[in-house]
Write an enzyme that holds these catalytic residues in place. Sequence first.
Site, PDB file in Angstrom:
ATOM      1  N   SER A   1       0.762  -0.889  -0.280  1.00  0.00           N
ATOM      2  CA  SER A   1      -0.118  -0.045   0.049  1.00  0.00           C
ATOM      3  C   SER A   1       0.720   0.823  -0.019  1.00  0.00           C
ATOM      4  O   SER A   1       2.004   1.475   0.461  1.00  0.00           O
ATOM      5  CB  SER A   1      -0.688  -0.292   1.412  1.00  0.00           C
TER       6      SER A   1
ATOM      7  N   TYR B   1      -3.704   0.058  10.441  1.00  0.00           N
ATOM      8  CA  TYR B   1      -3.306  -0.431   8.878  1.00  0.00           C
ATOM      9  C   TYR B   1      -2.158  -0.185   8.692  1.00  0.00           C
ATOM     10  O   TYR B   1      -1.324  -1.251   7.788  1.00  0.00           O
ATOM     11  CB  TYR B   1      -4.235  -0.290   8.858  1.00  0.00           C
TER      12      TYR B   1
END
Length: 241
Positions: free
Chosen positions: A139, A152
């Site tokens: 990500s 996260y």
Amino acid sequence: MKTSGNTVFISGGSAGIGLAIAKKLSAAGNKIIINGRNEERLQTALKELDNAVAIQGDLSIEADRIHIAEELKTKYPNVNIIVNNAGAAFMNDLADCNDAAEKAYQEINTNYISVIHFTSLLTQQLLQQKEAAIINISSIAVFRSNKYLPTYSASKAALHSYTQGLRDTFAENEKLGVYEVYPPLVNTQFSAEIGGANGIPPSEVADELFVSLEKNQFEVPVGDSKQIHALLNPITEQVPH
């Protein structure tokens, strides 16, 4: 790496980025094996794919990981690409002491620990192929966390560090490539809670990965990640490794 004639396993392949990658690689003439927790969603996804099958299971559960790996070894011994795409993400307020740690545990288990274990279960099978790849979907969050997705982001940063180490481990093995994909915000059901409607289409991630496979380009920044990656990667590559 060749982009057709492969047998590809994609976790989280029934929707979002995983399904977009499945569609792209299916259209290019690859055998596709998608995985997900929901059998109904898997069957719906299969209707959009050619030359594809599904294996239901939850890779965040150790027993399921072992079962899926054994099924791949037995029924699909030609698997030469695995895409570790399944993930977990929560809006996590660190000022709320009630469940911050529990959310973090689920994220680190799914996004990091499970990937390490599942990959280790299939590494020897991949090494037996003429050409193989491990593709980890990380990500843009690996570069900078924020107050909305702090845990996260940490789990994806851990995945990023692991992927670098895995790549270094097999750097001298010309048959196995280790890829990392850095999507920015993507418009999927998975990201709906954090404003995913403002993100790029998942097909853009699949397109960038496809081009990178053709070029043997192991680092795959996408969209807004490209500018950050261009600034940071030359610096991090100077760190001894």
